[in-house]
Structures are given as C-alpha cells and as structure tokens.
Design a protein around this motif. Structure first.
Motif, mmCIF file in Angstrom:
data_model
loop_
_atom_site.group_PDB
_atom_site.id
_atom_site.type_symbol
_atom_site.label_atom_id
_atom_site.label_comp_id
_atom_site.label_asym_id
_atom_site.label_seq_id
_atom_site.Cartn_x
_atom_site.Cartn_y
_atom_site.Cartn_z
ATOM 1 N N UNK A 144 0.824 -1.209 0.000
ATOM 2 C CA UNK A 144 0.000 0.000 0.000
ATOM 3 C C UNK A 144 0.856 1.256 0.000
ATOM 4 N N UNK A 145 1.900 1.266 0.842
ATOM 5 C CA UNK A 145 2.782 2.428 0.898
ATOM 6 C C UNK A 145 3.510 2.618 -0.436
ATOM 7 N N UNK A 146 3.904 1.491 -1.026
ATOM 8 C CA UNK A 146 4.607 1.546 -2.305
ATOM 9 C C UNK A 146 3.695 2.144 -3.383
ATOM 10 N N UNK A 147 2.451 1.709 -3.357
ATOM 11 C CA UNK A 147 1.471 2.215 -4.308
ATOM 12 C C UNK A 147 1.243 3.706 -4.066
ATOM 13 N N UNK A 148 1.166 4.065 -2.801
ATOM 14 C CA UNK A 148 0.972 5.466 -2.440
ATOM 15 C C UNK A 148 2.146 6.313 -2.951
ATOM 16 N N UNK A 149 3.357 5.751 -2.766
ATOM 17 C CA UNK A 149 4.561 6.443 -3.230
ATOM 18 C C UNK A 149 4.458 6.712 -4.726
ATOM 19 N N UNK A 150 4.057 5.668 -5.458
ATOM 20 C CA UNK A 150 3.964 5.777 -6.908
ATOM 21 C C UNK A 150 2.899 6.787 -7.316
ATOM 22 N N UNK A 151 1.721 6.662 -6.714
ATOM 23 C CA UNK A 151 0.605 7.526 -7.104
ATOM 24 C C UNK A 151 0.912 8.982 -6.756
ATOM 25 N N UNK A 152 1.467 9.198 -5.553
ATOM 26 C CA UNK A 152 1.798 10.568 -5.165
ATOM 27 C C UNK A 152 2.851 11.155 -6.094
ATOM 28 N N UNK A 153 3.843 10.336 -6.434
ATOM 29 C CA UNK A 153 4.896 10.809 -7.334
ATOM 30 C C UNK A 153 4.304 11.130 -8.699
ATOM 31 N N UNK A 154 3.403 10.287 -9.154
ATOM 32 C CA UNK A 154 2.763 10.488 -10.452
ATOM 33 C C UNK A 154 1.970 11.799 -10.456
ATOM 34 N N UNK A 155 1.181 11.992 -9.361
ATOM 35 C CA UNK A 155 0.348 13.192 -9.280
ATOM 36 C C UNK A 155 1.191 14.441 -9.093
ATOM 37 N N UNK A 156 2.157 14.352 -8.167
ATOM 38 C CA UNK A 156 3.006 15.518 -7.904
ATOM 39 C C UNK A 156 3.781 15.861 -9.168
ATOM 40 N N UNK A 157 4.321 14.835 -9.821
ATOM 41 C CA UNK A 157 5.074 15.054 -11.063
ATOM 42 C C UNK A 157 4.203 15.710 -12.116
ATOM 43 N N UNK A 158 2.965 15.224 -12.227
ATOM 44 C CA UNK A 158 2.046 15.756 -13.223
ATOM 45 C C UNK A 158 1.677 17.191 -12.914
ATOM 46 N N UNK A 159 1.419 17.494 -11.627
ATOM 47 C CA UNK A 159 0.980 18.823 -11.250
ATOM 48 C C UNK A 159 2.109 19.838 -11.369
ATOM 49 N N UNK A 160 3.321 19.420 -10.999
ATOM 50 C CA UNK A 160 4.427 20.370 -11.022
ATOM 51 C C UNK A 160 5.038 20.515 -12.417
ATOM 52 N N UNK A 161 5.101 19.388 -13.143
ATOM 53 C CA UNK A 161 5.843 19.425 -14.403
ATOM 54 C C UNK A 161 4.968 19.185 -15.622
ATOM 55 N N UNK A 162 3.713 18.922 -15.417
ATOM 56 C CA UNK A 162 2.808 18.670 -16.537
ATOM 57 C C UNK A 162 2.706 17.190 -16.841
ATOM 58 N N UNK A 163 1.453 16.740 -17.060
ATOM 59 C CA UNK A 163 1.243 15.317 -17.334
ATOM 60 C C UNK A 163 1.786 14.961 -18.713
ATOM 61 N N UNK A 164 2.322 13.754 -18.824
ATOM 62 C CA UNK A 164 2.837 13.340 -20.126
ATOM 63 C C UNK A 164 2.593 11.846 -20.313
ATOM 64 N N UNK A 165 2.698 11.425 -21.554
ATOM 65 C CA UNK A 165 2.470 10.014 -21.871
ATOM 66 C C UNK A 165 3.651 9.189 -21.382
ATOM 67 N N UNK A 166 3.379 7.965 -20.896
ATOM 68 C CA UNK A 166 4.477 7.129 -20.423
ATOM 69 C C UNK A 166 5.211 6.413 -21.560
ATOM 70 N N UNK A 167 4.849 6.733 -22.833
ATOM 71 C CA UNK A 167 5.512 6.084 -23.958
ATOM 72 C C UNK A 167 6.872 6.730 -24.200
ATOM 73 N N UNK A 168 7.791 6.499 -23.275
ATOM 74 C CA UNK A 168 9.104 7.117 -23.381
ATOM 75 C C UNK A 168 10.152 6.009 -23.395
ATOM 76 N N UNK A 169 11.315 6.380 -23.903
ATOM 77 C CA UNK A 169 12.380 5.395 -23.948
ATOM 78 C C UNK A 169 13.594 5.925 -23.186
ATOM 79 N N UNK A 170 14.134 5.094 -22.329
ATOM 80 C CA UNK A 170 15.386 5.455 -21.661
ATOM 81 C C UNK A 170 16.500 4.659 -22.320
ATOM 82 N N UNK A 171 17.702 5.208 -22.228
ATOM 83 C CA UNK A 171 18.860 4.545 -22.834
ATOM 84 C C UNK A 171 19.877 4.222 -21.760
ATOM 85 N N UNK A 172 20.563 3.132 -21.918
ATOM 86 C CA UNK A 172 21.720 2.882 -21.061
ATOM 87 C C UNK A 172 22.733 2.071 -21.849
#
Lengths: 289, 308
Positions: A136-164
């Motif tokens: 539950x806490x993990x889910x809360x962490x994710x959801x809060x991060x998702x919402x906070x990220x969206x509110x502060x930086x603007x919502x975006x599609x998760x269709x992104x690619x990372x490189x390493x």
C-alpha cells in the motif's frame, strides 16, 4: 506515515522544480552542445570512461531521435522518486516490528493469545497485513509521485524510452520497464526486510530493540556487503542479494558470476529460514510478559 | 454445584531452571463455584494461571477445560475459557467497544448485540466509545471482565481482579463474580494474596505456597464447626458479661480490652452465648469470630505478611 511519505515526495518535487532546469524546447541543440563539449574534453583525456559513454549515448539520441528524460518531467520525476522506497522499507519495518514486539511491550499479547486461535495463524495474519501495508505504501509512493510530477511538471504520456549502455552497446529500455525495476523490485526487498523484522521482533520481544536492530542491520548490511564484495563468498550474504535492480537496466551484479536466478534462490532460502525461526519461536516460547 | 468438574488440573508442574515454580498441583473446579487461589506473592499463582490459559507450557501434567486438554486441544479448550492475566492490557488507541469487536472476531462471535450485552453486565455501555487510553484502572478491569465474558465461557479465570479497585469497585466485582457463578453456573477461578477478600468472594479456597497446593478448604466450613476459634465480644456492662461467660468457660482466662472480651470457643456455641447474654440484659455491640484453620494455615505459610 503515509502523510510523511506524501510530504517528502511533494517537497522533493518542489526542490526539483526549483533546482533542475526544465527540458529545453529544442533538446537537439542542447545535446549537440554537450556532444561538442565532451569531444573537446576527450581530446585532452581519452581515458575518461564516463565522458565516452555519455558521448555514445548522445550520438545515439541524435541519430535515432530519442529525447533525454529530464528529472523535471512527470515520468522523470516518478523514476527519480523510486529512491524513496527506502522510506517505505523503514515504515514497514517499524509497523511490522511493533505489530509483534509491541504486543509484548504493551502486554496486549496475553489477551490476544488466549483466544481459540493457533499462534501461527495470529502471526501469519500479522505478516500478511504487514506485506499489504508495504504494498500500500509503495502504491501510495507511486501515485503521489505520479500526481506531484504531473501537477508540477505537466502530465505526459508514459511512452518514453530510456537509454543505457551495456558492454559498450547502447540499449533501449521503455519507461515502464524502468519504473517496474524501481518500484516492483523494491517489493522483493520489502518482503525480505519484513520477515527479517518479524524474526528479530519475535526473538527480542521489545519494539525498540527490534526496530533499532533491524534498521541498523539493514543499512550496515548493505554497506558491509559492498566492502566485502572483493570476496567471492560475500554473494551468499542476504544484503548482497536484496537489491535485484542490479540485474536490470544500468545495474551491475555486485560480484561477478551472480545471476538473477542465483539471487532468487538465495533470497528464498533466507526467507524460509527466517520464517521458520519466527514461527517456531513465536509458537513455542512461553509468554511471561 | 454441578457434578462434573469444568476444570481438571492434574499434576501441573512448571520447572524453571532447577526450581519447580509450580509443583504438582492437582485440583478440580466445578461449575457454579468461585474458587479462590490464595498465596503470597511469588508463590506461583500467575504461573499456574498462565499454564491454564496456554500462555506457558506445563513441564509436567496438564489442565483440562471442559474435557479438552490445554496442551493437546488448545483451540477447543480456549473456546470455553475467558480470563485476565495480571492487568487487563488492551489496545489504548482503540475505544473499549472496538477492543471488544476485535476479541469477538477472534472468538468467532457473530451474534449482534452480544457486545452490548456484556457492556451492560459490567456497566460500561456509556463509556465504551472512549479510547481505552483514557480509562481508569477500574474501567479497564471492567472492560477486561467484559472481554472475558464475550464468548459465554464455562470457566472464568481472573488474576488479582480487585487489584487497584476502590472499595466500591471491589464490592461490585465481588457481586459480579457471585452472580456469574450462582446464576450463570460458571466456574470462576480467582487468584489473590488477600485472605479477607477471598473469604467474601469464594466458595472454596486453595492455598499455594512455593508452588505447592497445601490445602483446599470450603469457606462455609468457617461458619459452623466444632473447631475452636477466637470470639471477640464488645459488650456493656462488661463485668456482668464476664460473670456469665465464666460459667461456660471456667478454665479459660479471658482477655479484656476496653469493652471487648476475647475468648476461644467452638462456632457452634456462639448463638447460645449471645442469646444468654442478651437475655441477661447485656448490650451487645459487636460479636465477631476470627481465626480457625484456614487463617492459621495462611498466616503460617505467609509469615503473617500479605494479610489485611
């Protein structure tokens, strides 16, 4: 605890907002600039591995049109916040420990254990609830991060690619996989720490000792393992195996020759031993509190 | 009292280190009686209770509750027993009612209204909404009793139930226990280190010392009987009374203190003496009978301590 977690995340988002430069409209120009800077630096010091890797990555970006993911974007932030899973571990350890040792410390264990229910069932229910709490806490962490990220930086599609870079080769990874590694694999660590905390709590029956000892071993263990990683036998230590992220993405196994399968077997053995000790001690020992 | 014992304690022994903290205790307890478990502090009362409730494992012997062995049939045995061990510690962050809901669930009670019933029995209906953290010791004891009664057990075990209660609370607790034994037919097992309290509450009293059950006595044997006890008489005029008593007890030297005469007599003779004194126009302010075998024994084992 949930409140603390939310405050930390929102605080983190604020700090990121103030300190990280927002993604430029024209990322190509920026990356191009970095590439040129790195080339000059490399001419002076051709051995700088970090610069070489960055150069390779940036070239790959420009060639394949893959924008870098900035921390000050929604999914960049969500990915970045996965580091806070250690808070989730901390709170879970506290909750798990006090649900067992706290009953002894407060004396409530007596009225609990004189019910027509077997002791192992009582302990199992506590274990299950602790794991749900962790999830539950993990889910809360994710959801809060998702919402906070969206509110502060603007919502975006998760269709992104990372490189390493893996063995000198550029590898593409979807954002979803990266998020999964950050949050999903943290649950493995949480399960191990929860049963570990249960064991300490069942043995010592004192909240303060159990919480202190578990947290200490958790942090000390991770550091000691790094210190001991020069020895081959260190791979059998619990804390050398709890962070499965080392097998995914940019991670690297702590000791050469360790594989995901190996770690899963080691974790399963530790879990079985901890669970057996916990249930044995809790069921058999006299209650004199 | 019922014929079949609800509790059979057989050769119950607890060895800690080399010492037998509880040493070969054997006793049966019946429905409808309040059984007092009397002994000085550290005699092994709480350890016995912990073994009866399965909190501690017996080193030897066993306890059967309603025919179920606590050792081998723990779950069935626990269905028939309710209790408090030492202080009734409950979850302070929940209300009294919530605590009872929790225990009811664990006991598999689904009957609605049972919680309200037990709250009524112990007179806690009004304050059951408050957090247990705010409860006084007396309220906690009552809630503890409510918790123990939830599943209508055949056996109620209470460890020092009057600890921390004021005189009114003690009287109320006594009334509860008598009611549960007499009206509900429960077997009530109460421990204490106070003889005076046990005498008022119990039908039978077992005395325990250094883990051994020394003696089990019926409290009502106290009243009748031919064994000599000490009679205290507060009378006026004292001279006249002494003369009359001298006729009955020519050999005894009576101790006189103020208006009180103290003499040894069999309880059987007391009514007769009082009738005669009253008939001779002597005012009797108080007559009390003390001592006897139980108190003597208890005093001997406790060395006079712990009796109030």
């Amino acid at each position: 605890m949930a409140g603390i977690l939310a405050v930390v995340i929102i605080g983190g988002a604020l700090i990121t907002l103030l300190n990280t430069e927002p993604p430029a409209d024209n990322w190509r120009a920026e990356v191009q600039q970095q590439v040129e800077g790195d080339r000059e630096a490399l001419a002076e010091d051709p051995e700088a591995v970090f610069l070489q890797e960055r150069l390779t990555l940036n070239n790959y970006r420009l060639d394949n049109d893959i924008a870098p993911i900035n921390d000050a974007t929604q999914w960049g932030f969500v990915d970045f916040v996965s580091i806070l899973t250690m808070f989730v571990t901390l709170f879970t350890v506290i909750a798990a420990t006090s649900s067992v040792a706290g009953e002894f410390t407060n004396g409530t264990i007596k009225l609990l254990l004189i019910r027509p229910v077997k002791r192992w069932m009582i302990l199992l229910s506590k274990l299950i609830v602790s794991l749900f709490y962790a999830a539950g806490l993990l889910l809360l962490l994710f959801v809060t991060a998702y919402l906070a990220g969206g509110l502060f930086f603007g919502f975006q599609s998760p269709q992104l690619t990372t490189l390493y870079i893996d063995n000198g080769q550029v590898v593409e990874q979807s954002m979803a996989a990266s998020i999964w590694a950050g949050y999903g694999l943290a649950m493995v660590n949480l399960v191990m720490m929860t049963i570990f905390a249960f064991m300490i709590a069942a043995i010592f029956r004192n909240s303060s000792i159990a919480i202190g000892l578990t947290i200490f071993l958790m942090f000390a263990g991770t550091n000691v393992v790094v210190f001991l990683s020069q020895y081959d036998w260190a791979k059998y230590i619990l804390f050398a195996n709890t962070d499965l992220r080392m097998y995914f993405g940019t991670g690297e196994p702590l000791i050469d020759g360790m594989t995901l399968g190996f770690s899963i077997v080691i974790l399963a053995i530790y879990f079985a031993v901890f669970a057996f000790l916990t249930f044995f001690v809790f069921s058999k020992r006299d209650v004199a509190a | 009292m019922n014929e079949n014992p609800i509790v059979k304690i057989e050769g119950l022994t607890k060895t800690l280190g080399r010492k037998n903290v509880v040493d070969d205790i054997t006793v049966d307890i019946y429905g409808g009686e309040v059984f007092g478990f009397l002994g000085p502090n550290g005699a092994g009362k709480t350890t016995t209770i912990r073994m009866m409730l399965g909190l501690m494992k017996a080193s030897k012997g066993d306890v059967q509750i309603n025919g179920f062995s606590v050792k081998k049939q723990f779950v069935q045995a626990m269905e028939h027993v309710g209790g408090i061990v030492e202080n009734p510690e409950m979850y302070g962050y929940m209300s009294g009612y919530q605590n009872l809901v929790h225990y009811a669930r664990m006991n598999g009670i689904t009957t609605k209204g049972r919680i309200d019933q037990v709250l009524d029995v112990v007179g806690m209906r009004e304050s059951s909404g408050q957090k247990v953290r705010r409860y006084s010791l007396g309220m906690r004891q009552r809630l503890g009793l409510a918790q123990a009664l939830l599943h209508k057990p055949k056996l109620l075990i209470l460890d020092e139930p009057t600890n921390g209660l004021d005189p009114a609370g003690i009287r109320e607790m006594r009334r509860h226990l008598r009611y549960l034994a007499e009206e509900e037919g429960m077997a009530v097992f109460v421990s204490s280190h106070l003889l005076s309290e046990m005498e008022l509450m119990c039908d039978r009293i077992g005395i325990i010392q250094t883990g051994k059950l020394i003696d089990v006595q019926n409290v009502h044997d106290f009243v009748g009987g031919i064994e000599e006890k000490t009679l205290h008489l507060t009378v006026d005029p004292i001279r006249e009374a002494q003369k009359i008593l001298k006729v009955h007890f020519p050999k005894q030297t009576m101790i006189t203190k103020g208006k009180t005469i103290q003499l040894q007599t069999a309880p059987d003779k007391v009514p007769e003496l009082i009738t005669e004194l009253a008939g001779a126009g002597i005012n009797i302010y108080e007559a009390s009978l003390n001592g006897g075998t139980l108190e003597d024994k208890f005093l001997k084992v406790t060395g006079g301590e712990g009796v109030v």
